[in-house]
Design a protein around this motif. Sequence first.
Motif, PDB file in Angstrom:
ATOM      1  N   LEU A 201       0.904  -0.961   0.086  1.00  0.00           N
ATOM      2  CA  LEU A 201       0.051   0.002  -0.004  1.00  0.00           C
ATOM      3  C   LEU A 201       0.805   1.313   0.282  1.00  0.00           C
ATOM      4  O   LEU A 201       0.625   2.188  -0.725  1.00  0.00           O
ATOM      5  CB  LEU A 201      -1.062   0.041   1.297  1.00  0.00           C
ATOM      6  CG  LEU A 201      -1.938  -1.175   1.397  1.00  0.00           C
ATOM      7  CD1 LEU A 201      -2.896  -1.040   2.568  1.00  0.00           C
ATOM      8  CD2 LEU A 201      -2.831  -1.225   0.145  1.00  0.00           C
TER       9      LEU A 201
ATOM     10  N   SER B 278       2.274   1.833  -3.616  1.00  0.00           N
ATOM     11  CA  SER B 278       1.337   1.842  -4.830  1.00  0.00           C
ATOM     12  C   SER B 278       0.406   2.865  -4.643  1.00  0.00           C
ATOM     13  O   SER B 278      -0.368   3.307  -5.526  1.00  0.00           O
ATOM     14  CB  SER B 278       0.647   0.344  -4.891  1.00  0.00           C
ATOM     15  OG  SER B 278       0.001  -0.045  -4.097  1.00  0.00           O
ATOM     16  N   ARG B 279      -0.145   3.224  -3.404  1.00  0.00           N
ATOM     17  CA  ARG B 279      -1.077   4.113  -3.189  1.00  0.00           C
ATOM     18  C   ARG B 279      -0.595   5.723  -2.905  1.00  0.00           C
ATOM     19  O   ARG B 279       0.460   6.071  -2.371  1.00  0.00           O
ATOM     20  CB  ARG B 279      -1.947   3.880  -2.166  1.00  0.00           C
ATOM     21  CG  ARG B 279      -2.685   2.492  -2.171  1.00  0.00           C
ATOM     22  CD  ARG B 279      -3.198   2.047  -3.410  1.00  0.00           C
ATOM     23  NE  ARG B 279      -3.718   0.841  -3.777  1.00  0.00           N
ATOM     24  CZ  ARG B 279      -4.692   0.030  -3.083  1.00  0.00           C
ATOM     25  NH1 ARG B 279      -5.680   0.930  -2.652  1.00  0.00           N
ATOM     26  NH2 ARG B 279      -4.901  -1.290  -3.647  1.00  0.00           N
TER      27      ARG B 279
ATOM     28  N   ASP C 263      -8.303   4.634  -7.478  1.00  0.00           N
ATOM     29  CA  ASP C 263      -7.522   3.478  -7.412  1.00  0.00           C
ATOM     30  C   ASP C 263      -6.488   3.944  -6.551  1.00  0.00           C
ATOM     31  O   ASP C 263      -5.518   2.954  -5.968  1.00  0.00           O
ATOM     32  CB  ASP C 263      -6.967   2.898  -8.991  1.00  0.00           C
ATOM     33  CG  ASP C 263      -8.107   2.102  -9.400  1.00  0.00           C
ATOM     34  OD1 ASP C 263      -8.910   1.743  -8.884  1.00  0.00           O
ATOM     35  OD2 ASP C 263      -7.983   2.262 -10.637  1.00  0.00           O
ATOM     36  N   GLU C 264      -6.302   5.187  -6.240  1.00  0.00           N
ATOM     37  CA  GLU C 264      -5.252   5.851  -5.519  1.00  0.00           C
ATOM     38  C   GLU C 264      -5.270   5.542  -4.082  1.00  0.00           C
ATOM     39  O   GLU C 264      -4.486   5.907  -3.412  1.00  0.00           O
ATOM     40  CB  GLU C 264      -4.858   7.170  -6.160  1.00  0.00           C
ATOM     41  CG  GLU C 264      -4.219   7.218  -7.323  1.00  0.00           C
ATOM     42  CD  GLU C 264      -3.772   8.442  -7.621  1.00  0.00           C
ATOM     43  OE1 GLU C 264      -2.771   8.943  -8.334  1.00  0.00           O
ATOM     44  OE2 GLU C 264      -4.455   9.568  -7.640  1.00  0.00           O
TER      45      GLU C 264
ATOM     46  N   ALA D 261      -6.568   3.823  -0.510  1.00  0.00           N
ATOM     47  CA  ALA D 261      -6.582   2.669   0.312  1.00  0.00           C
ATOM     48  C   ALA D 261      -7.366   2.760   1.557  1.00  0.00           C
ATOM     49  O   ALA D 261      -7.391   3.675   2.252  1.00  0.00           O
ATOM     50  CB  ALA D 261      -5.238   2.024   0.363  1.00  0.00           C
TER      51      ALA D 261
ATOM     52  N   ASP E  98      -8.835  -2.722   1.946  1.00  0.00           N
ATOM     53  CA  ASP E  98      -7.577  -3.180   1.407  1.00  0.00           C
ATOM     54  C   ASP E  98      -6.794  -3.762   2.470  1.00  0.00           C
ATOM     55  O   ASP E  98      -6.080  -4.759   2.218  1.00  0.00           O
ATOM     56  CB  ASP E  98      -6.706  -1.847   1.082  1.00  0.00           C
ATOM     57  CG  ASP E  98      -7.376  -1.183  -0.079  1.00  0.00           C
ATOM     58  OD1 ASP E  98      -7.207  -1.702  -1.277  1.00  0.00           O
ATOM     59  OD2 ASP E  98      -8.165  -0.351  -0.126  1.00  0.00           O
TER      60      ASP E  98
END
Length: 380
Positions: A6, A9-10, A247-248, A250, A280
């Motif tokens: 997380l 990628s976030r 999608d960004e 979590a 998530d």
Amino acid sequence: MSLRPLIESRRVILCVGCGGVGKTTTTAALGLAAAAAGKRALCLTIDPARRLAESLGLSEMMTEAQRVDPARLAHAGVAARGSLTVMMLDTKSTFDDLVARHASSPEARDRILQNKLYRHVSTSLAGTQEYMAMEKLHALKQDDRWDLIVVDTPPTSNALDFLDAPDRMIDALDSAVLRWLTAAFQKSGKLSFRLLARGASAALRGMARVTGQGFLEALAEFIVLINEMFGGFRARADEVRKALRGDEVAYVLVTSPDPLSIREILYFGDRLREQQMPRDAVVVNRVRPDRRGRPSPNEVRDELDRHKVVLGAGAEERILRAFEDEARLGHLDRANMKTLAALDDGGNHPLWVEVPAFAGDVHDLRTLAQVAAILVDSPT
């Protein structure tokens, strides 16, 4: 499992859960882990959580961004390749920025900001704090000074109110009563019930007897001023709503093994599913160890001798009873946590991290760094 994916990628991590489960600690630890991983991390708290400031070595939280001193991080044993910044939400200044962005002119902006009712509405209207939190988050998300924003949501049973906040605030500003007031005030600049239908006129006259005519006139004037920005508010609310489902973003569900806390987090999980938002990760704090096997009195005595600990008569039996109590509590924690399996359904497999119970509170950077290491390098 680890929450490192997380962090890598976030753009935004929202920590949700009820009060007293270590949510603030989890927020700060994730920010610290991100900074150690080379990210420019920002921790945003919606409530003025003193514990967050203390755990980061700050005297208090401020509404302006405060960068945690790299030397302080190094002293705590954190080799931060990135940076850690913290900030507290200021509801009114965020609302002020929103007005300044959507007002038709500087004059219109100043009339609204100086309006007495605005000063109350900007902090007290239902859903204002939650909406402004998401508005601030949306603005920060577009700020390239930070790679990752970690949000500590309010420690209440309504901690997910921000999911509905855009709709709630727009509904409040677009209610039938406020539309009647606008119609009654807009043409003449004074409140006139003769311009309204009989039912609406009767309703407003009844309100006037309770609140006074002067208050209704002031309210109507305020609504007329802010009405010109309504389209901008609605468009911005739509942007915020979409951003929360992007999608960004979590969502990390934070709980403890306590049955009431688990019940709350299951409710939060259901809300996220209803809103088509992912679950998530799950962080379970203060998990007591699952102890197996009972040591003998001789083994206890040998350990006491090895550590040169001198206790009174019967110490071995007292220690064994404490061991058995702790073991029972550890077994109970695991029995309670089995109900969290309900979060793992429909092909959704959230990341899962258990943070063991510490001997004391997490109140400094060094201990917080230990929590951060567990969150991103958990062996479970």
